[in-house]
Design a protein around this motif. Structure first.
Motif, PDB file in Angstrom:
ATOM      1  N   ILE A   1      22.717 -21.187 -88.130  1.00 21.06           N
ATOM      2  CA  ILE A   1      23.211 -21.072 -86.750  1.00 21.06           C
ATOM      3  C   ILE A   1      22.184 -21.556 -85.720  1.00 21.06           C
ATOM      4  O   ILE A   1      22.547 -21.943 -84.613  1.00 21.06           O
ATOM      5  CB  ILE A   1      23.667 -19.622 -86.478  1.00 21.06           C
ATOM      6  CG1 ILE A   1      24.613 -19.562 -85.295  1.00 21.06           C
ATOM      7  CG2 ILE A   1      22.486 -18.682 -86.295  1.00 21.06           C
ATOM      8  CD1 ILE A   1      25.545 -18.381 -85.323  1.00 21.06           C
TER       9      ILE A   1
ATOM     10  N   ASN B   1      25.380 -10.979 -92.376  1.00 16.33           N
ATOM     11  CA  ASN B   1      25.785 -11.431 -91.039  1.00 16.33           C
ATOM     12  C   ASN B   1      27.293 -11.618 -90.914  1.00 16.33           C
ATOM     13  O   ASN B   1      27.854 -11.488 -89.828  1.00 16.33           O
ATOM     14  CB  ASN B   1      25.085 -12.748 -90.666  1.00 16.33           C
ATOM     15  CG  ASN B   1      23.620 -12.519 -90.373  1.00 16.33           C
ATOM     16  OD1 ASN B   1      23.271 -11.821 -89.439  1.00 16.33           O
ATOM     17  ND2 ASN B   1      22.756 -13.074 -91.213  1.00 16.33           N
TER      18      ASN B   1
ATOM     19  N   LEU C   1      23.094 -24.957 -94.015  1.00 15.23           N
ATOM     20  CA  LEU C   1      23.750 -24.667 -92.731  1.00 15.23           C
ATOM     21  C   LEU C   1      23.103 -23.427 -92.126  1.00 15.23           C
ATOM     22  O   LEU C   1      22.872 -22.449 -92.831  1.00 15.23           O
ATOM     23  CB  LEU C   1      25.246 -24.438 -92.981  1.00 15.23           C
ATOM     24  CG  LEU C   1      26.084 -23.949 -91.789  1.00 15.23           C
ATOM     25  CD1 LEU C   1      27.416 -24.712 -91.719  1.00 15.23           C
ATOM     26  CD2 LEU C   1      26.357 -22.448 -91.874  1.00 15.23           C
TER      27      LEU C   1
ATOM     28  N   GLY D   1      18.016 -21.139 -92.967  1.00 16.20           N
ATOM     29  CA  GLY D   1      16.763 -21.016 -92.229  1.00 16.20           C
ATOM     30  C   GLY D   1      16.030 -22.346 -92.227  1.00 16.20           C
ATOM     31  O   GLY D   1      16.658 -23.420 -92.136  1.00 16.20           O
TER      32      GLY D   1
ATOM     33  N   ALA E   1      23.091 -20.207 -94.158  1.00 16.77           N
ATOM     34  CA  ALA E   1      21.996 -19.495 -93.494  1.00 16.77           C
ATOM     35  C   ALA E   1      20.677 -19.864 -94.168  1.00 16.77           C
ATOM     36  O   ALA E   1      19.890 -19.016 -94.571  1.00 16.77           O
ATOM     37  CB  ALA E   1      22.222 -17.986 -93.491  1.00 16.77           C
TER      38      ALA E   1
ATOM     39  N   ARG F   1       9.448 -18.759 -95.119  1.00 16.02           N
ATOM     40  CA  ARG F   1      10.706 -18.067 -95.416  1.00 16.02           C
ATOM     41  C   ARG F   1      11.040 -17.131 -94.251  1.00 16.02           C
ATOM     42  O   ARG F   1      10.142 -16.556 -93.648  1.00 16.02           O
ATOM     43  CB  ARG F   1      10.567 -17.206 -96.684  1.00 16.02           C
ATOM     44  CG  ARG F   1      10.348 -17.954 -97.978  1.00 16.02           C
ATOM     45  CD  ARG F   1      11.614 -18.588 -98.501  1.00 16.02           C
ATOM     46  NE  ARG F   1      12.752 -17.705 -98.618  1.00 16.02           N
ATOM     47  CZ  ARG F   1      13.380 -17.444 -99.755  1.00 16.02           C
ATOM     48  NH1 ARG F   1      12.969 -17.980-100.887  1.00 16.02           N
ATOM     49  NH2 ARG F   1      14.452 -16.675 -99.772  1.00 16.02           N
TER      50      ARG F   1
HETATM   51  N1  SAM Z   1      17.887 -18.060 -96.302  1.00 19.04           N
HETATM   52  C1  SAM Z   1      16.666 -18.029 -95.538  1.00 19.04           C
HETATM   53  C2  SAM Z   1      15.570 -17.358 -96.339  1.00 19.04           C
HETATM   54  O1  SAM Z   1      15.880 -16.615 -97.271  1.00 19.04           O
HETATM   55  O2  SAM Z   1      14.387 -17.573 -96.008  1.00 19.04           O
HETATM   56  C3  SAM Z   1      16.861 -17.329 -94.188  1.00 19.04           C
HETATM   57  C4  SAM Z   1      17.210 -15.873 -94.282  1.00 19.04           C
HETATM   58  S1  SAM Z   1      17.112 -15.026 -92.710  1.00 19.04           S
HETATM   59  C5  SAM Z   1      16.894 -13.357 -93.220  1.00 19.04           C
HETATM   60  C6  SAM Z   1      18.761 -15.041 -92.130  1.00 19.04           C
HETATM   61  C7  SAM Z   1      19.245 -16.392 -91.642  1.00 19.04           C
HETATM   62  O3  SAM Z   1      20.615 -16.271 -91.258  1.00 19.04           O
HETATM   63  C8  SAM Z   1      18.524 -16.943 -90.433  1.00 19.04           C
HETATM   64  O4  SAM Z   1      18.070 -18.239 -90.717  1.00 19.04           O
HETATM   65  C9  SAM Z   1      19.593 -16.974 -89.332  1.00 19.04           C
HETATM   66  O5  SAM Z   1      19.439 -18.009 -88.413  1.00 19.04           O
HETATM   67  C10 SAM Z   1      20.840 -17.144 -90.171  1.00 19.04           C
HETATM   68  N2  SAM Z   1      22.118 -16.742 -89.553  1.00 19.04           N
HETATM   69  C11 SAM Z   1      22.402 -15.586 -88.916  1.00 19.04           C
HETATM   70  N3  SAM Z   1      23.702 -15.553 -88.562  1.00 19.04           N
HETATM   71  C12 SAM Z   1      24.249 -16.720 -89.004  1.00 19.04           C
HETATM   72  C13 SAM Z   1      25.562 -17.282 -88.956  1.00 19.04           C
HETATM   73  N4  SAM Z   1      26.565 -16.631 -88.378  1.00 19.04           N
HETATM   74  N5  SAM Z   1      25.775 -18.484 -89.522  1.00 19.04           N
HETATM   75  C14 SAM Z   1      24.748 -19.164 -90.097  1.00 19.04           C
HETATM   76  N6  SAM Z   1      23.483 -18.692 -90.166  1.00 19.04           N
HETATM   77  C15 SAM Z   1      23.240 -17.486 -89.632  1.00 19.04           C
END
Ligand code: SAM
Length: 257
Positions: free
Chosen positions: A77, A126, A75, A56, A54, A25
């Protein structure tokens, strides 16, 4: 810290991916909390079209897939995370229903009213809580659901140290009541809101990080930014153990009106 990085977003994306790509995670959460949030969604046993923004590497997405029918589009980034996401889906035999794509949550490549459910854990800050709820609503069918976790204050007053850390990281951070009212103003009825238990931070977030910090630093030996990044993550963990009564993640589940 010796260098100028003071927020996670100031660090180089390769370092962020190298560090967090080692973990199941990338933020606080747990399968139990994901399943609990899912339980508030009517008809979730039907074939649903779900988006996980997002996502991950897909920790929560795979839990969702194992507990629903239908399809899920994740989805994120970072291409690195999406690569791992699709490998994880394949390993679990979910590749026909679960697909990860690279994209940004503020410029989505989807049709209007395409999804039954929009999911997003640990990431709506974000784009901004209010902006995200408003923008994402366009991609939800009428009566569709949104389920997001978001950093929230548990009290009206906080010690300066923790106030500063979170206001720098998430300028819009508010109390649970404030966030619910934003959700309602954005055109959702509140279905449920619950606080993620402490073990979502410790067992699935801070403890697994401790286990990878040594190898991450070994691989990035001599890299000051990598050292500063680990210091930043350790500081986040310290702050949590000191101030956890003041803040945490809250799951907000809403239904599009
Ligand atoms: N949802 C996953 C989890 O709970 O384990 C990941 C959470 S992590 C705190 C934040 C995620 O947001 C990361 O995977 C990062 O790459 C993604 N992220 C940040 N800015 C973003 C954007 N503008 N569009 C899509 N994803 C984004």
């Amino acid at each position: 810290m010796e260098n100028e990085e003071t927020l996670i977003r100031d660090f180089d994306s390769n370092l962020i991916c190298d560090y967090f790509g080692r973990l199941e995670r990338q933020g606080p959460g747990s399968p139990e909390s994901t399943i609990r949030a899912l339980s508030f969604i009517d008809n979730f046993s039907n074939e649903l079209k779900i988006a996980d923004f997002a996502c991950g590497t897909g920790g929560q997405t795979m839990t969702l897939a194992q507990n629903t029918k239908g399809t899920i589009t994740g989805l994120d980034i970072f291409p690195d995370f999406i690569g791992k996401f699709n490998t994880n889906a394949e390993k679990l035999g979910l590749q026909n229903r679960v697909k990860g794509i690279v994209g940004s949550m503020d410029n989505l490549p989807f049709q209007n009213e395409e999804f039954d459910v929009i999911w997003s854990e640990g990431a709506i800050a974000n784009i901004g809580f209010e902006k995200g709820l408003n923008y994402w609503k366009g991609f939800l069918k009428k009566d569709g659901y949104i389920a997001v976790t978001y950093e929230s204050w548990f009290t009206d007053e906080r010690p300066t140290e923790i106030e500063k850390f979170w206001v720098d990281a998430v300028p819009e951070i508010g109390t649970i009541g404030h966030n619910i009212s934003i959700m309602q103003k954005a055109g959702y009825s509140l279905v449920a809101a619950f606080t993620l238990p402490e073990k979502c931070w410790t067992d699935t977030y801070f403890i697994p990080q401790k286990a990878i910090q040594k190898t991450f630093l070994k691989k990035n030996a001599g890299n000051k930014a990598a050292e500063a990044f680990v210091e930043y993550m350790k500081y986040e963990a310290e702050l949590y153990s000191k101030y956890k009564q003041y803040y945490g993640y809250v799951f907000y589940i809403g239904k599009k009106i």
